[in-house]
Design an enzyme around this catalytic site. Sequence first.
Site, short mmCIF file in Angstrom:
data_model
loop_
_atom_site.label_atom_id
_atom_site.label_comp_id
_atom_site.label_asym_id
_atom_site.label_seq_id
_atom_site.Cartn_x
_atom_site.Cartn_y
_atom_site.Cartn_z
N LYS A 118 14.58 103.75 74.86
CA LYS A 118 14.61 102.53 75.67
C LYS A 118 15.77 101.62 75.25
CE LYS A 118 14.00 98.80 77.86
NZ LYS A 118 14.04 98.55 79.28
N CYS A 160 17.40 91.23 78.51
CA CYS A 160 17.29 92.63 78.06
C CYS A 160 18.60 93.13 77.47
CB CYS A 160 16.91 93.51 79.25
SG CYS A 160 15.47 92.90 80.11
#
Length: 413
Positions: free
Chosen positions: A211, A265
């Site tokens: 991720k 993010c």
Amino acid sequence: MFPTVCVIGLGYIGLPTAAALATNGINVIGVDVNSVTVDLVNAGRVPFVEPDLAAAVSGAVATGRLRATAVPEAADAFIIAVPTPLHEDRTADLSYVRTAAASVAGVLKTGDLVVLESTSPPGTTVELSQWLGKSRPDLTFPHETPAVPDIRVAYCPERVLPGRTMIEIVTNDRVVAGVSEGCALRARELYEVFTRGECLLTDATTAEIAKLSENAFRDVNIAFANELSILCDQLGADVADVIDLANRHPRVDILRPGPGVGGHCIAVDPWFIVSAAPEQARLIRLAREVNDDRPNHLLGEVIHTAGRFKDPVIACLGLAFKANIDDLRESPALHIVRQLADRQVGQLLVAEPHIQALPESLARTGRVELVDVTTAVRDADVIVLLVDHDAFRGVKRTALRGKAVFDTRSLWR
Ligand code: SAJ
């Protein structure tokens, strides 16, 4: 298999996930510490703009499949989707995950599944299992009893793109990982309820790094584009032309430069890799530094140009962290406007069609006015296009004549 699922955190990931589960026949209890969010969801409304989310939430609430509350209740599965921001020292702040774990622990019963979706540093899923185990010594957990634990603990990182969340939450492949293999298998059953993409099984550490790698990959590639932009300016070439031409090579796909990398993010997650492996993650760290430096570089250029005018009027177009959304978190555009206001560079006009009022940090300066794009362009000496919102596409090129223009997204080429 999962009659009731409890989703902890009704933000940009938790609320769409809750809606997707409810739409597929699961009874969902959405949990959030923010009472405004809880009230809005119970009224069938949403606290932020995301295409198709409002319809999904209002439908789910109307059918009685989704309700919101402040504390977790008994369920068959728990999905933790809370923020994992950065500490000052650029390590991950896992306090929200810890608090969520503590709140879930009290209602766990044998057979339950706990899934972490929040982007987290390597090792966090096992830690989550340990935290839960400490709170509930009466139950077994997979970090100690991998074969058949009372509670299964898994990791399934979110990967949806804001603006396309409701599509990607269904169509994207998912990486589904467990503290033990049985945990991953159980979590896959949950995600198959609403996912049409493939659920790819692996262990928790691999999934955590995968991720982070996705976002670090994008960050490195944006840094490449940003560096190219600066060197093209220096060498007298148009970076957009350079990229378009280079991208006609069958194996080249350069991303787009901009005023910096924003959001919660891409500008954050690569640091989780850097702090886990500081000696090894040299390129990833440098990319972060290149991208973090972009707003200041642009700011210097705008201030220099504004200095050519007597009482400069500067129009900044866009405050969001990227196109066609209302999310201002970690936005380089917002940072640049705030800096211009603090340094009293001139009269500041801001056009941001996705908000109704200026954020408090700008409003309190008393030096920034929110106006429509036509007014901003008409009245400005210096125009700084910061976000490539569709709403800015139609600005007539003739309206830009005689003005200093910084088109940081190459929207008006
Ligand atoms: N940006 C550029 N140039 C580009 C692309 C993006 O300057 O060519 C900038 C944007 O303007 C923005 C920032 O980068 O400021 C991030 O935007 P983004 O669209 O690249 O990504 P996010 O932060 O909205 O979502 C990312 C996605 N990750 C990847 O594409 C690898 C999404 O799939 C993740 O789910 C999300 O991070 C997340 O939550 O981790």
